[in-house]
Design a protein around this motif. Structure first.
Motif, short mmCIF file in Angstrom:
data_model
loop_
_atom_site.label_atom_id
_atom_site.label_comp_id
_atom_site.label_asym_id
_atom_site.label_seq_id
_atom_site.Cartn_x
_atom_site.Cartn_y
_atom_site.Cartn_z
N ARG A 6 -14.99 -24.68 -7.36
CA ARG A 6 -15.95 -23.83 -7.32
C ARG A 6 -16.07 -22.91 -6.18
N LYS A 7 -16.56 -21.63 -6.24
CA LYS A 7 -16.76 -20.38 -5.12
C LYS A 7 -18.27 -20.42 -4.97
N PRO A 8 -18.57 -19.94 -3.87
CA PRO A 8 -19.95 -19.87 -3.71
C PRO A 8 -20.56 -18.84 -4.83
N GLY A 9 -21.55 -19.15 -5.25
CA GLY A 9 -22.15 -18.66 -6.24
C GLY A 9 -22.04 -19.20 -7.90
N GLN A 10 -20.89 -20.02 -7.96
CA GLN A 10 -20.77 -20.81 -9.01
C GLN A 10 -21.42 -22.09 -9.09
N VAL A 23 -23.45 -22.78 -2.67
CA VAL A 23 -24.35 -21.77 -2.15
C VAL A 23 -23.45 -21.07 -0.70
N LYS A 24 -22.52 -22.13 -0.22
CA LYS A 24 -21.83 -21.58 1.04
C LYS A 24 -20.54 -22.40 1.27
N SER A 25 -19.58 -21.82 1.53
CA SER A 25 -18.20 -22.41 1.88
C SER A 25 -17.69 -21.80 2.88
N GLU A 26 -17.41 -22.65 3.87
CA GLU A 26 -16.39 -22.46 5.15
C GLU A 26 -15.42 -23.32 5.43
N LEU A 30 -19.29 -27.30 3.20
CA LEU A 30 -19.66 -26.84 1.84
C LEU A 30 -21.13 -26.99 1.72
N ARG A 31 -21.82 -26.03 1.24
CA ARG A 31 -23.25 -26.26 1.17
C ARG A 31 -23.58 -26.25 -0.19
#
Length: 51
Positions: A6-10, A23-26, A30-31
């Motif tokens: 999944r990507k942020p926002g999915q 909500v966030k991925s770096e 992962l958040r």
């Protein structure tokens, strides 16, 4: 076990009641945001392993 990318926002929906959203991925981090009914307990895995 189901593994999804999944990507942020999915998000995914479990049993039409629980929403897990990225909500966030770096790099390596992962958040997640989890929305669930009040009667469903959400506990981090490392807390369960402390017993």
């Amino acid at each position: 076990m189901l593994v999804l990318g999944r990507k942020p926002g999915q998000y995914i929906v479990i049993n039409e009641k629980i929403i897990v959203k990225v909500v966030k991925s770096e790099e390596g981090h992962l958040r997640l945001a989890i929305e669930a009914p009040i009667d469903i307990s959400i506990v981090r895995g490392e807390l369960l392993n402390q017993e």
